[in-house]
Design a protein around this motif. Structure first.
Motif, PDB file in Angstrom:
ATOM      1  N   MET A   1       0.835  -1.210   0.000  1.00  0.00           N
ATOM      2  CA  MET A   1       0.000   0.000   0.000  1.00  0.00           C
ATOM      3  C   MET A   1       0.863   1.252   0.000  1.00  0.00           C
ATOM      4  N   ARG A   2       1.947   1.232   0.823  1.00  0.00           N
ATOM      5  CA  ARG A   2       2.825   2.387   0.900  1.00  0.00           C
ATOM      6  C   ARG A   2       3.504   2.633  -0.441  1.00  0.00           C
ATOM      7  N   LYS A   3       3.853   1.538  -1.141  1.00  0.00           N
ATOM      8  CA  LYS A   3       4.466   1.673  -2.453  1.00  0.00           C
ATOM      9  C   LYS A   3       3.488   2.293  -3.443  1.00  0.00           C
ATOM     10  N   ALA A   4       2.200   1.869  -3.390  1.00  0.00           N
ATOM     11  CA  ALA A   4       1.187   2.404  -4.294  1.00  0.00           C
ATOM     12  C   ALA A   4       0.995   3.891  -4.065  1.00  0.00           C
ATOM     13  N   GLU A   5       1.107   4.332  -2.792  1.00  0.00           N
ATOM     14  CA  GLU A   5       0.908   5.745  -2.478  1.00  0.00           C
ATOM     15  C   GLU A   5       2.045   6.608  -3.014  1.00  0.00           C
ATOM     16  N   ARG A   6       3.202   5.997  -3.319  1.00  0.00           N
ATOM     17  CA  ARG A   6       4.329   6.758  -3.843  1.00  0.00           C
ATOM     18  C   ARG A   6       4.296   6.850  -5.362  1.00  0.00           C
ATOM     19  N   GLU A   7       3.302   6.243  -5.993  1.00  0.00           N
ATOM     20  CA  GLU A   7       3.171   6.353  -7.436  1.00  0.00           C
ATOM     21  C   GLU A   7       2.929   7.807  -7.816  1.00  0.00           C
ATOM     22  N   LEU A  15      -8.592   9.828 -12.043  1.00  0.00           N
ATOM     23  CA  LEU A  15      -9.886   9.438 -12.595  1.00  0.00           C
ATOM     24  C   LEU A  15     -10.170   7.955 -12.392  1.00  0.00           C
ATOM     25  N   THR A  16      -9.151   7.132 -12.484  1.00  0.00           N
ATOM     26  CA  THR A  16      -9.335   5.701 -12.211  1.00  0.00           C
ATOM     27  C   THR A  16      -9.792   5.491 -10.772  1.00  0.00           C
ATOM     28  N   THR A  17      -9.204   6.245  -9.860  1.00  0.00           N
ATOM     29  CA  THR A  17      -9.596   6.156  -8.454  1.00  0.00           C
ATOM     30  C   THR A  17     -11.022   6.658  -8.261  1.00  0.00           C
ATOM     31  N   ALA A  18     -11.389   7.715  -8.982  1.00  0.00           N
ATOM     32  CA  ALA A  18     -12.751   8.256  -8.889  1.00  0.00           C
ATOM     33  C   ALA A  18     -13.776   7.214  -9.338  1.00  0.00           C
ATOM     34  N   VAL A  19     -13.477   6.499 -10.406  1.00  0.00           N
ATOM     35  CA  VAL A  19     -14.374   5.451 -10.894  1.00  0.00           C
ATOM     36  C   VAL A  19     -14.499   4.326  -9.865  1.00  0.00           C
ATOM     37  N   THR A  20     -13.382   3.971  -9.244  1.00  0.00           N
ATOM     38  CA  THR A  20     -13.403   2.931  -8.217  1.00  0.00           C
ATOM     39  C   THR A  20     -14.295   3.334  -7.047  1.00  0.00           C
ATOM     40  N   ALA A  28     -22.129  10.035  -5.711  1.00  0.00           N
ATOM     41  CA  ALA A  28     -22.167  11.154  -4.763  1.00  0.00           C
ATOM     42  C   ALA A  28     -20.949  11.154  -3.851  1.00  0.00           C
ATOM     43  N   ALA A  29     -20.310  10.001  -3.715  1.00  0.00           N
ATOM     44  CA  ALA A  29     -19.126   9.903  -2.848  1.00  0.00           C
ATOM     45  C   ALA A  29     -17.870  10.434  -3.521  1.00  0.00           C
ATOM     46  N   VAL A  30     -17.955  10.717  -4.808  1.00  0.00           N
ATOM     47  CA  VAL A  30     -16.780  11.187  -5.546  1.00  0.00           C
ATOM     48  C   VAL A  30     -16.622  12.690  -5.337  1.00  0.00           C
ATOM     49  N   THR A  31     -15.769  13.064  -4.397  1.00  0.00           N
ATOM     50  CA  THR A  31     -15.462  14.456  -4.106  1.00  0.00           C
ATOM     51  C   THR A  31     -13.950  14.625  -4.079  1.00  0.00           C
ATOM     52  N   MET A  32     -13.497  15.868  -4.162  1.00  0.00           N
ATOM     53  CA  MET A  32     -12.065  16.134  -4.111  1.00  0.00           C
ATOM     54  C   MET A  32     -11.483  15.670  -2.773  1.00  0.00           C
ATOM     55  N   ARG A  33     -12.213  15.917  -1.701  1.00  0.00           N
ATOM     56  CA  ARG A  33     -11.733  15.527  -0.378  1.00  0.00           C
ATOM     57  C   ARG A  33     -11.596  14.004  -0.284  1.00  0.00           C
ATOM     58  N   GLY A  36      -8.693  12.792  -2.413  1.00  0.00           N
ATOM     59  CA  GLY A  36      -7.420  13.062  -1.762  1.00  0.00           C
ATOM     60  C   GLY A  36      -7.121  12.029  -0.689  1.00  0.00           C
ATOM     61  N   ALA A  37      -8.140  11.708   0.107  1.00  0.00           N
ATOM     62  CA  ALA A  37      -7.957  10.718   1.171  1.00  0.00           C
ATOM     63  C   ALA A  37      -7.631   9.348   0.588  1.00  0.00           C
ATOM     64  N   GLU A  38      -8.293   9.003  -0.501  1.00  0.00           N
ATOM     65  CA  GLU A  38      -8.078   7.695  -1.126  1.00  0.00           C
ATOM     66  C   GLU A  38      -6.671   7.585  -1.720  1.00  0.00           C
ATOM     67  N   LEU A  39      -6.181   8.709  -2.238  1.00  0.00           N
ATOM     68  CA  LEU A  39      -4.868   8.725  -2.896  1.00  0.00           C
ATOM     69  C   LEU A  39      -3.732   9.059  -1.942  1.00  0.00           C
ATOM     70  N   GLY A  40      -4.089   9.447  -0.708  1.00  0.00           N
ATOM     71  CA  GLY A  40      -3.073   9.785   0.269  1.00  0.00           C
ATOM     72  C   GLY A  40      -2.417  11.125   0.022  1.00  0.00           C
ATOM     73  N   VAL A  41      -3.184  12.087  -0.528  1.00  0.00           N
ATOM     74  CA  VAL A  41      -2.655  13.431  -0.799  1.00  0.00           C
ATOM     75  C   VAL A  41      -3.654  14.464  -0.297  1.00  0.00           C
ATOM     76  N   GLU A  42      -3.208  15.714  -0.230  1.00  0.00           N
ATOM     77  CA  GLU A  42      -4.116  16.808   0.117  1.00  0.00           C
ATOM     78  C   GLU A  42      -5.059  17.063  -1.046  1.00  0.00           C
ATOM     79  N   ALA A  43      -6.306  17.348  -0.748  1.00  0.00           N
ATOM     80  CA  ALA A  43      -7.294  17.575  -1.804  1.00  0.00           C
ATOM     81  C   ALA A  43      -6.861  18.692  -2.747  1.00  0.00           C
ATOM     82  N   MET A  44      -6.187  19.727  -2.208  1.00  0.00           N
ATOM     83  CA  MET A  44      -5.772  20.857  -3.040  1.00  0.00           C
ATOM     84  C   MET A  44      -4.813  20.436  -4.142  1.00  0.00           C
TER      85      MET A  44
END
Length: 213
Positions: A1-7, A15-20, A28-33, A36-44
């Protein structure tokens, strides 16, 4: 998981994550916030790739269309015209059944992806090769509506009739009430879009167009 977060973060990965997320929890669950949480980054940081919610949904729609076009391409383009179009439309439907939020997203967008235009252009090409005039091909596209993309537009929907007590108007629309009562069933996409109805309508249109040719 940690390796995937460094991609590296890029538009395709976002967009692939948004579809997932949409497949798992609904569109409705697809938001920037949430992204960001799913990808391990800040939404900004996502705004570098997508300028906001509308751009995000446009991108999700484009990603969905790309999957539809890939499925349509695998369905092939050789053979009798009815068989070709039927196979393409049903291939698109398989994509929509995997992403049941898809029809709602596509209906909500104000721009048409170029891929959709090219797809409909290929439908006209199949019909022209089969001897159809542009006049009939034009009318066929109107009749098909969204069926080439794997779903049908709804005349009624749950949200449209939530405020209507059908029993209260039964005397005014007896046949409509009787039909709804007798035809109540589980739908695949939308309120009244089952596989049986989709294929019935598709075959009816294809047979009718063959006679019009």
């Amino acid at each position: 998981m940690r390796k995937a977060e460094r991609e590296p973060l890029n538009r395709e990965r976002v967009l692939t994550t948004a579809v997932t997320i949409a497949d798992r929890d609904g569109i409705a669950a697809v938001t920037m916030r949430r992204l960001g949480a799913e990808l391990g980054v800040e939404a900004m940081s996502l705004y570098y790739h997508l300028r906001g919610k509308d751009a995000l949904l446009d991108g999700v729609a484009e990603t969905l269309i790309e999957e539809v076009l890939a499925a349509v391409a695998r369905a092939g383009g050789e053979g009798e015209w009815r068989a070709v179009l039927r196979a393409r439309f049903l291939a698109a439907r398989e994509v929509m059944l995997r992403h049941r939020w898809g029809p709602g997203v596509l209906n909500s967008r104000t721009t048409v992806p170029l891929g959709v235009l090219r797809y409909y252009d290929s439908i006209i090409a199949v019909m022209r090769d089969a001897g159809f005039s542009y006049r009939i091909a034009h009318r066929a596209l109107h009749a098909f509506g969204s069926m080439p993309l794997g779903f049908v537009q709804e005349v009624f929907s749950p949200s449209a009739d939530e405020g209507t007590d059908m029993s209260a108007v039964a005397d005014l629309v007896p046949h409509l009430v009787a039909m709804v009562t007798s035809e109540a069933h589980d739908a695949d996409l939308g309120w009244c879009d089952s596989q049986v109805e989709f294929e019935f309508t598709l075959d009816l249109l294809l047979d009718g167009l063959d006679r019009a040719r």
